[in-house]
Write a protein that holds these residues in place. Structure first.
Motif, PDB file in Angstrom:
ATOM      1  N   PHE A  54      -4.486  -4.647  -3.845  1.00  0.00           N
ATOM      2  CA  PHE A  54      -5.165  -3.407  -4.177  1.00  0.00           C
ATOM      3  C   PHE A  54      -4.526  -2.715  -5.373  1.00  0.00           C
ATOM      4  CE2 PHE A  54      -5.770   1.217  -3.250  1.00  0.00           C
ATOM      5  CZ  PHE A  54      -7.121   1.246  -3.519  1.00  0.00           C
ATOM      6  N   MET A  55      -3.205  -2.688  -5.413  1.00  0.00           N
ATOM      7  CA  MET A  55      -2.515  -1.965  -6.479  1.00  0.00           C
ATOM      8  C   MET A  55      -2.678  -2.662  -7.829  1.00  0.00           C
ATOM      9  SD  MET A  55      -1.403   0.838  -6.114  1.00  0.00           S
ATOM     10  CE  MET A  55      -1.971   1.851  -4.794  1.00  0.00           C
ATOM     11  N   PHE A  56      -2.716  -3.987  -7.796  1.00  0.00           N
ATOM     12  CA  PHE A  56      -3.003  -4.737  -9.023  1.00  0.00           C
ATOM     13  C   PHE A  56      -4.402  -4.369  -9.506  1.00  0.00           C
ATOM     14  CE2 PHE A  56      -0.001  -8.554  -9.266  1.00  0.00           C
ATOM     15  CZ  PHE A  56       1.004  -7.865  -8.620  1.00  0.00           C
ATOM     16  N   PHE A  57      -5.285  -4.240  -8.536  1.00  0.00           N
ATOM     17  CA  PHE A  57      -6.660  -3.922  -8.875  1.00  0.00           C
ATOM     18  C   PHE A  57      -6.763  -2.549  -9.523  1.00  0.00           C
ATOM     19  CE2 PHE A  57     -10.848  -2.219  -7.841  1.00  0.00           C
ATOM     20  CZ  PHE A  57     -11.616  -3.180  -8.477  1.00  0.00           C
ATOM     21  N   ILE A  58      -6.001  -1.573  -8.981  1.00  0.00           N
ATOM     22  CA  ILE A  58      -6.002  -0.231  -9.556  1.00  0.00           C
ATOM     23  C   ILE A  58      -5.492  -0.297 -11.006  1.00  0.00           C
ATOM     24  CG2 ILE A  58      -4.871   2.039  -9.443  1.00  0.00           C
ATOM     25  CD1 ILE A  58      -6.897   1.843  -7.353  1.00  0.00           C
ATOM     26  N   LEU A 101      -6.497  10.767 -16.065  1.00  0.00           N
ATOM     27  CA  LEU A 101      -6.898  10.017 -14.866  1.00  0.00           C
ATOM     28  C   LEU A 101      -6.441   8.573 -14.963  1.00  0.00           C
ATOM     29  CD1 LEU A 101      -8.484  10.255 -12.214  1.00  0.00           C
ATOM     30  CD2 LEU A 101     -10.465   9.406 -13.449  1.00  0.00           C
ATOM     31  N   CYS A 102      -6.666   7.948 -16.111  1.00  0.00           N
ATOM     32  CA  CYS A 102      -6.338   6.519 -16.174  1.00  0.00           C
ATOM     33  C   CYS A 102      -4.829   6.312 -16.265  1.00  0.00           C
ATOM     34  CB  CYS A 102      -7.133   5.786 -17.261  1.00  0.00           C
ATOM     35  SG  CYS A 102      -6.419   5.776 -18.858  1.00  0.00           S
ATOM     36  N   SER A 103      -4.106   7.221 -16.935  1.00  0.00           N
ATOM     37  CA  SER A 103      -2.641   7.078 -16.915  1.00  0.00           C
ATOM     38  C   SER A 103      -2.108   7.329 -15.511  1.00  0.00           C
ATOM     39  CB  SER A 103      -1.954   8.048 -17.866  1.00  0.00           C
ATOM     40  OG  SER A 103      -2.789   8.402 -18.900  1.00  0.00           O
ATOM     41  N   GLY A 104      -2.710   8.305 -14.820  1.00  0.00           N
ATOM     42  CA  GLY A 104      -2.274   8.592 -13.454  1.00  0.00           C
ATOM     43  C   GLY A 104      -2.463   7.387 -12.552  1.00  0.00           C
ATOM     44  N   TRP A 114       0.576   5.434 -10.753  1.00  0.00           N
ATOM     45  CA  TRP A 114       0.543   5.305  -9.294  1.00  0.00           C
ATOM     46  C   TRP A 114       0.717   3.838  -8.893  1.00  0.00           C
ATOM     47  CZ3 TRP A 114      -4.275   4.680  -5.941  1.00  0.00           C
ATOM     48  CH2 TRP A 114      -3.975   4.917  -4.591  1.00  0.00           C
ATOM     49  N   ALA A 115      -0.048   2.969  -9.602  1.00  0.00           N
ATOM     50  CA  ALA A 115       0.025   1.545  -9.298  1.00  0.00           C
ATOM     51  C   ALA A 115       1.408   0.992  -9.615  1.00  0.00           C
ATOM     52  CB  ALA A 115      -1.044   0.802 -10.083  1.00  0.00           C
ATOM     53  N   ILE A 126       6.407  -1.488  -8.037  1.00  0.00           N
ATOM     54  CA  ILE A 126       7.847  -1.659  -8.255  1.00  0.00           C
ATOM     55  C   ILE A 126       8.638  -1.293  -7.005  1.00  0.00           C
ATOM     56  CG2 ILE A 126       9.809  -0.798  -9.609  1.00  0.00           C
ATOM     57  CD1 ILE A 126       8.173  -1.009 -12.019  1.00  0.00           C
ATOM     58  N   MET A 127       8.229  -0.192  -6.335  1.00  0.00           N
ATOM     59  CA  MET A 127       8.961   0.220  -5.140  1.00  0.00           C
ATOM     60  C   MET A 127       8.523  -0.580  -3.913  1.00  0.00           C
ATOM     61  SD  MET A 127      10.815   2.369  -6.546  1.00  0.00           S
ATOM     62  CE  MET A 127      11.707   3.195  -5.250  1.00  0.00           C
ATOM     63  N   ASN A 128       7.469  -1.418  -4.082  1.00  0.00           N
ATOM     64  CA  ASN A 128       6.932  -2.214  -2.970  1.00  0.00           C
ATOM     65  C   ASN A 128       6.655  -1.345  -1.738  1.00  0.00           C
ATOM     66  OD1 ASN A 128       5.930  -4.414  -1.752  1.00  0.00           O
ATOM     67  ND2 ASN A 128       7.915  -5.348  -1.274  1.00  0.00           N
ATOM     68  N   THR A 129       5.873  -0.257  -1.935  1.00  0.00           N
ATOM     69  CA  THR A 129       5.590   0.686  -0.849  1.00  0.00           C
ATOM     70  C   THR A 129       4.554   0.114   0.116  1.00  0.00           C
ATOM     71  OG1 THR A 129       3.846   1.670  -2.137  1.00  0.00           O
ATOM     72  CG2 THR A 129       6.010   2.712  -2.291  1.00  0.00           C
ATOM     73  N   PHE A 130       4.200   0.945   1.112  1.00  0.00           N
ATOM     74  CA  PHE A 130       3.213   0.510   2.108  1.00  0.00           C
ATOM     75  C   PHE A 130       1.850   0.241   1.483  1.00  0.00           C
ATOM     76  CE2 PHE A 130       2.731   5.090   1.935  1.00  0.00           C
ATOM     77  CZ  PHE A 130       1.364   5.262   2.004  1.00  0.00           C
TER      78      PHE A 130
END
Lengths: 355, 497
Positions: free
Chosen positions: B207-211, B306-309, B313-314, B319-323
């Motif tokens: 999902f995060m890669f997708f974001i 928005l796009c930088s945010g 976020w991603a 990097i932190m490998n969050t939930f």
């Protein structure tokens, strides 16, 4: 030569007087009845069913007359009026009324609720002139879903209303429990060769028709019709077009509410939750089959249309079951006829609704 | 100045009231839910985003199919149900023959798209002809005609299949034989078999890669649209090219399955490169034309933020490998298909046909006078919509995995219409931004309604569904009503002047 001309002339005038869809659906209904007789479905039970549905659903279709005449188009928000009827009936049971007392109090309460909500509905319809039909449909549905929530959380305590376990009201509330099953249907009723005539209910329907007919001929009614036919002209003539539209909306909702009470007593139970969802289409289709358009409707359209359409719907199921056992076509066929006829009416409407 | 500012804010609020309302509902649902049934926000967010990404792409084509009729002045096309019916008929046919042919999932999927095309064109043409006969009442007519079509569909698949057309009784999609030994009609539910996830599961990326990919795409879109205004130079094409390189690199890197951090850096560089393009082109243009000022600063800066945010976020989560890395993977192939459609529609709107759509939508009379065939244009718009709806239904069903034969199509119209309205569209104005906002907000709303119902009504079963439907129908009524009311008021104030 003369006679030929005369006969073609009269045929022409007959065809122009009788609506083509009316004729088609009528022929279809007769065809279904003949098929039924061939397949050993009893004719008397078919006629009894037709008359029963005619009486039970007539008032719901009658509700279309004031709203069409006032220029708001068919009342696709009929579910709102029906929900008022349901609320009236449920309240009457909660207050402990039974039998005739229940019927009268139900009708009175529903009329009061329908007047209040119909007023708001009328204001809404004035705010959205030109798109009344679409918005009415949605308002009606949203209202049904809103009340589906309310049936669960409203604090009714009567055990005949509540689910035995869990929260909320029952899906179906039996009217036999309060001696009100078929109360109007059975009054003054009689049998002719096995054909059951629910005189009380039919008379009540005709009484409603008569009252609406009287109203539409009164000063107010004529003002409403004038506002619907030509709002600019009516406004210039000093009529309060918007206010008259509100009155017509209220009357339509009241008829919807009363019609629901009659419907419930005929079938013997009050159906809550999603029951009113699709009734607007059924009621509209019936008037359209009778020859009404989205701009003009009268009592004759209602009586003819309801008789033919409800007769057809009532007879399709037993005949189809006799001919094709184990299939489920009557519902599909009814949907096709019902929506086909509304489409036909929309296509032949001159101009948009309410403009 | 102050007065005009406050008026502008008021107008903005009134224009976007539905969007704001639903944003409020979604945020309220998320915060007040207390982390859902589990009471744990980590679990709640994981399931929330997993649901959201599935639903958004499941419904993407269906919602976007509503756009063109709105632009062409037909209002919201409730007749997309007919497209859905076309798709379902084709899928039932394919499922029937699949029992003997045993195609692969993707082949069956592509065949479904291909075969539903002529059927949807035919149905769209008929619907368009109908709409031409009921001008001004297209929406209610669309609703009624979809019920009509559903009746015919039911008649065919409940009765004609089996009674009139001979079918193989042992085929798994045919209903089991009744007491008379007749096998009539199609089953209530049909399993999609190998077609399940045929396109969704080709490539799935975290999902995060997708974001991150979304952020790059969006940045590229900003550059492209912004720079195109003053620069017709081929050099602008560098921006999408660069975006494409970075996106491919991320997808390939994900496929290799090692070192998430490198992908994060790639994403960061991708967005940064686009921003550099934007600055470079703008400054160069400004040097050549000293009196150039950037227009629509507010929306431009909002989009950039928005796009930088999104990108930050991603990058943080990766990097932190969050939930958030445990959220269900996004269907990249479907997203790609949606992007292609997106570009295609943007392109169409710039052609002669697109201009015709707009002209007819503005005023049928003026369009007619200026030589546009209004009827034909309206029919083409309806055909577009119906075809996209049919394809959308194929995508919807391959995601769901089961076809509820007599029910799947029924809600398609209402839910898609509600989604595009939540995105801020109206009966006469809809763009791609409305589609995307609507997809996200509407489905966020449908995910959080059970929680809202739980807050207000406790754990009573069924209420959540009532509340959800009330909101769907309520939002359509509200959005349409507000729009008509505004238009009437505007025309009245014009008359009184």
């Amino acid at each position: 030569m003369d006679t030929v001309e005369k006969s073609t002339f009269s045929l022409k005038s007959l065809v122009s007087r009788i609506n083509v869809p009316t004729l088609i659906v009528l022929v279809f209904w007769i065809f279904i009845m003949i098929l039924g007789v061939i397949n050993n479905v009893s004719l008397t039970s078919m006629i009894t069913d037709s008359i029963g549905r005619f009486g039970a659903l007539g008032i719901l279709s009658l509700a279309m007359v004031p709203s069409i005449q006032s220029g708001t188009g068919p009342n696709f928000a009929l579910p709102i009026g029906m929900v008022c009827g349901l609320l009236g009936m449920v309240c009457a049971i909660q207050f402990g009324f039974t039998s005739w007392g229940w019927l009268i109090i139900s009708i009175l309460l529903s009329v009061v609720f329908a007047c209040i909500i119909g007023y708001g509905y009328g204001i809404l319809m004035n705010a959205v002139k030109g798109s009344e039909m679409t918005i009415a449909t949605y308002t009606g549905w949203a209202f049904v879903w809103l009340f589906s929530m309310l049936w669960v959380i409203l604090p009714f305590t009567d055990l005949r209303l509540r689910l035995p376990l869990g929260q909320g009201l029952r899906q179906d509330i039996q009217l036999a429990g309060i001696n009100a099953r078929n109360i109007l249907t059975n009054s003054l009723s009689f049998d002719i060769n096995g054909i059951f005539i629910p005189t009380g209910m039919i008379l009540f329907f005709f009484l409603c028709c008569f009252l609406v007919w009287m109203f539409m001929r009164s000063k107010k009614g004529i003002a409403i019709t004038a506002g619907g036919t030509n709002p600019m002209f009516a406004g210039a003539a000093g009529l309060h077009v918007n206010r008259n539209r509100i009155y017509a909306g209220m009357l339509s909702m009241v008829l919807g509410a009363v019609g629901t009470v009659i419907y419930a007593q005929h079938f013997g139970f009050i159906q809550l939750y999603l029951f009113p969802m699709m009734f607007a289409f059924i009621a509209v289709a019936a008037v359209m089959i009778g020859g009404a358009t989205v701009r003009r409707a009268n009592i004759t359209h209602v009586i003819v249309g309801v008789l033919i359409f409800q007769g057809l719907s009532a007879n399709m199921a037993p005949v189809a079951n006799a001919m094709f056992p184990g299939t489920d076509i009557p519902e599909a066929l009814r949907t096709i006829v019902q929506n086909g006829i509304i489409l036909y009416a929309l296509m032949h409407a001159k101009g948009g609704g309410g403009k | 100045m102050n007065n005009s500012n406050s008026e502008r804010i008021k107008a903005f609020l009134l224009d976007n009231i539905v969007v704001i309302l639903f944003l409020g509902i979604a945020i309220f649902g998320i915060t007040a839910s207390g982390g859902g049934i589990t009471g744990n926000y980590t679990v709640y967010f994981i399931s929330f985003f997993s649901e959201l990404i599935e639903r958004v792409f499941r419904n993407s084509f269906l919602v976007i199919s509503l756009m063109i009729p709105v632009i062409a002045g037909l209002g919201l096309n409730f007749g997309i149900v007919i497209g859905a019916i076309a798709a379902q008929s084709v899928i039932l046919l394919l499922r029937y023959h699949q029992f003997y042919l045993e195609m692969s999932g993707i082949a069956e999927f592509l065949l479904a798209l291909l075969l539903s095309l002529p059927l949807a064109i035919l149905f769209g043409w008929l619907t368009g002809k109908l709409y031409n006969k009921v001008r001004g009442q297209e929406m209610i007519a669309g609703m009624i005609v979809s019920y009509f079509a559903a009746g015919v569909y039911n008649l065919v698949f409940l009765f004609i299949v089996g009674y009139v057309i001979e079918v193989d009784k042992l085929n798994p999609i045919i209903a089991p034989a009744n007491l008379e030994g007749l096998a009539v009609g199609v089953r209530m539910t049909v399993d999609m078999g190998v077609m399940t996830g045929a396109i969704d599961n080709i490539i799935r990326i975290p999902f995060m890669f997708f974001i991150m990919i979304c952020a790059i795409t969006m940045a590229c879109y900003i550059v492209f649209t912004q720079v195109r205004k003053f620069n017709r130079d081929r050099k602008v094409l560098l921006s999408p090219l660069c975006a494409l390189v970075f996106i491919t690199a991320i997808v390939v890197w994900n496929g290799l399955g090692s070192m998430n951090r490198v992908a994060a850096v790639l994403g960061f560089l991708g967005v940064a490169a686009q921003m550099c393009f934007l600055l470079y082109f703008t400054f160069r243009h400004k040097r050549e034309n000293p009196d150039y000022t950037v227009q629509n600063k507010a929306s431009l800066s909002f989009n950039c933020v928005l796009c930088s945010g999104m990108m930050l976020w991603a990058v943080y989560n990766i990097i932190m490998n969050t939930f958030m890395m445990r959220v269900r993977q996004a269907p990249f192939a479907t997203a790609l298909l949606f992007a292609v459609l997106f570009i295609f529609l943007s392109y169409i709107m710039k052609t002669k046909l697109g201009q015709d759509f707009r002209a007819v939508g503005q005023s049928q009379h003026i369009a007619e006078v200026s030589g546009i065939n209004v009827k034909r244009t309206r029919i083409i718009a309806t055909i577009f919509s119906t075809v996209l709806a049919a394809w959308g239904m194929v995508i919807f069903l391959q995601n769901m995995g089961t076809l509820t034969t007599y029910d799947s199509h029924r809600h398609v119209g209402f839910f898609s219409v509600a989604a595009i309205l939540v995105g801020g569209a109206s009966t006469s104005r809809a763009n791609l931004r409305n589609v995307i906002t609507g997809l996200i907000l509407f489905h966020a709303m449908t995910i959080v309604t059970p929680d809202i119902a739980r807050i207000f009504f406790g754990d009573t079963p069924g209420v959540a569904e009532y509340l959800r439907s009330f909101m769907v129908y309520g939002v359509i009524g509200l959005a349409l009503g507000l729009y008509v009311w505004k238009t009437l008021k505007a025309s009245q104030s014009q008359n009184s002047l």
